[in-house]
Design an enzyme around this catalytic site. Sequence first.
Site, short mmCIF file in Angstrom:
data_model
loop_
_atom_site.label_atom_id
_atom_site.label_comp_id
_atom_site.label_asym_id
_atom_site.label_seq_id
_atom_site.Cartn_x
_atom_site.Cartn_y
_atom_site.Cartn_z
N GLY A 18 0.82 -1.21 0.00
CA GLY A 18 0.00 0.00 0.00
C GLY A 18 0.85 1.26 0.00
N VAL A 88 -1.93 -7.96 -3.98
CA VAL A 88 -1.61 -9.01 -3.01
C VAL A 88 -2.88 -9.80 -2.72
CG1 VAL A 88 -0.88 -9.48 -0.65
CG2 VAL A 88 0.26 -7.68 -1.98
N GLU A 180 -17.20 18.90 2.60
CA GLU A 180 -16.43 19.48 1.51
C GLU A 180 -17.14 19.27 0.17
OE1 GLU A 180 -12.07 19.13 3.69
OE2 GLU A 180 -12.76 17.50 2.44
#
Lengths: 458, 458
Positions: A18, A88, A180
Amino acid sequence: MSLSTQNESAPHHVVIIGGGFGGLYAAQKLGKSKVPLKVTLIDKRNFHLFQPLLYQVATGSLSPADIASPLRAVLAENKNTSVVMGEVLDIDPQAQVVKLKNHLDISYDSLIVATGVSHHYFGNDQWSEQAPGLKTIEDAINMRRRILSAFEAAEKTHDPKFKEALMNFVVIGGGPTGVELAGTLAELAHRTLSGEFTNIDTKKARIILIEGTDRVLPPYHADLSATAKESLIKLGVEVKTSAMVTNIEDHVVTFKCGEQVEQIQAQTILWAAGVKASPMGKVLGDRLNAELDRVGRVIVQPDLSIANYPNVYVIGDLANYPHQGDRSLPGVAPVAMQQGEYVAHHIEAKVQEKEPTKFKYWDFGSLAVIGRHEAVVDFKFIRLKGWLAWFIWTFVHVYYLIEFDNKLLVMVQWGWNYFTHRRGARIITGRYLQVLEEMEGIRAGGLSLETREPAEVA
Amino acid sequence: MSLSTQNESAPHHVVIIGGGFGGLYAAQKLGKSKVPLKVTLIDKRNFHLFQPLLYQVATGSLSPADIASPLRAVLAENKNTSVVMGEVLDIDPQAQVVKLKNHLDISYDSLIVATGVSHHYFGNDQWSEQAPGLKTIEDAINMRRRILSAFEAAEKTHDPKFKEALMNFVVIGGGPTGVELAGTLAELAHRTLSGEFTNIDTKKARIILIEGTDRVLPPYHADLSATAKESLIKLGVEVKTSAMVTNIEDHVVTFKCGEQVEQIQAQTILWAAGVKASPMGKVLGDRLNAELDRVGRVIVQPDLSIANYPNVYVIGDLANYPHQGDRSLPGVAPVAMQQGEYVAHHIEAKVQEKEPTKFKYWDFGSLAVIGRHEAVVDFKFIRLKGWLAWFIWTFVHVYYLIEFDNKLLVMVQWGWNYFTHRRGARIITGRYLQVLEEMEGIRAGGLSLETREPAEVA
């Protein structure tokens, strides 16, 4: 078949899964380490994504590449570091091997899992099609396509009920992302697009923000929540708090405010309400007996490792860290960054057989932006709102954009948007015409049973 | 069902199909006309695309929105103008009606068709899947995904034959697009990506440009073709001229150089060789008996109208204009722009019952860029190459980018690329992992019959 077998002389191999804030910060620290280490960063994507600005891609203010930095470019200077693009599938903790798709195995001495979270519909996965969430570049492009196509379809139709549904935008979830999104949507509809259409007045578009708790930005101080709500209302957002969504079907959102049940017909419904662990959480639960919380995140040890597996760490949004304060650390970028850097230090110490330090999260506060000149900043020692908060928010976000060219580009575009109210990235891409035509086709279906009339143009 | 029926007092209604250079320039002129006119611009997309820079999106230098300007924003000032997003399916020249999908009819007094061209595989449409072309934003994102994924797959594999195929990039067609693509690909592989991978040396990537005639940039002066070839070779491109592609199958390009047959195994094959008329060409042929050339373009009258239909005009790449010079006008942006402006004037004159002027194309010359500091400029009175040509190319392209924010953004990114050799938009989006995995999966199929070995990482 594992190839990179360890022998006595080989450097300690750290594998990171990641390349978000946690994984990338760990990789950057380990890549510059003076201790002999080998680092492999695995990601499904070839770039680090600056997720906090994804809502600006969804609303046409920024381009995807403006908030994405190629991982290889960011890590090019670190000669001990390799980047592998791939997925993965499994971990074998006994063999100390990570298994990728297409039979590629990578062995590790230390493993850092930082795969983050995805959307959570609280058991109503069927809502996801009509109310998409915002975690990836593709999600943002999908949202942008839906939002802009709704205005295009509204321009073309003469069915008043359908037009109304097209001009209604519902945002579910009043956390930072929802606030937002709603604020920027209001600016897009009421300012940027105003005057560009012939048959609709985009100022009449309704933006409705639905939040389950009694205030927006629930983790912030109550003062700032109140300010945020005021600012949203000033921007033209309808804010519904203590409102629980009970159903999303046929482009109708049903929600409960106390005993009262309300319904809103809206073509565009955006989900910003919940997260659950990415699939690696389950792999860690199954293979390493890691303890998971109710959304599947891994409950980690004080040093961010998994119980009984001191060389496997979980950091960032995928980690549930319950050892500091009253509740677990929040899923925000600063936590992931600090955890990434801590784990890098921890591994360095272990390799050098030194005593590692303890992890402690330094909470510098939270920020959320609502619109032009409107933001809230919750530093522990001071709370700010309005202009100054907006300026700090802008500075912090530009500062943290990984690569210099991103910073420059984002600044140029923000500067331009600021002075002109324009949004340059308002383009509908991908399944462009299909979405518009699907919207137009809906009218014959569930949304309106009136006879279809042709639209008058100009 | 047509609604916008004309009556005596209603202004003359001009409908434009297509918002490329031709359609947009016509719309801009008509939108600012002092003659009472109503203008409707119809496009499948909500933006004007600056196609000459599409190859920079395909190679990760620019973002799609950098070269796309929202049509509504560009035309917002023109109060007599409406924009409709939708697909035109048919034209009824007797009723003077344009028919869109989903039963939307728009009536016209004058019609301008400017829908351009698409790829042409000369009867080998099955090649399109392995050798995609470059006309749309989606094409460019697809190319970018393939190019970048090929390097990622090469990094992971240990099969030398497969690795070689992944590191081979074939560009078919030596016109401006092919030359620009090949030159930028060479810079991407040999400079930008160099040093970012562990298991491959991107400097060893082969970029092969295949052109059917005896020189690249065939319409240019022979001097400049020679310069362009030299520059390409200096950048590391292998240039094959007088090479006719005879087959593309299983990622093998077969081509003939005289009697000799050559084959190149390449995962990435890009098509820049031919164009044919967009579907509106056939509609005009069927409904208006328009005369079509061998690639389906409409052979127009000296005033750009269709024979017997003086109020229907075809402009830009879709038009074949044979009334000036030895051959038809080339399919380049300046021709489309001048035709758009001419037709706008022509319609204004007709509405005012004035004598229209005659169309004449002013050829200011051609430009093509090969790489950093390398371009060729063929002004009729002077021919330039190298630095100065490159500077002129840059200036002209920035000048013509429709909106100011595009210009600024493109300049910032070019400046950044120039000084750092970086390319900020190197992100793999859309079907990101699928393409990589398909490439990895190919090995078991046609490309290599060797037993698959796992890759060693780092």
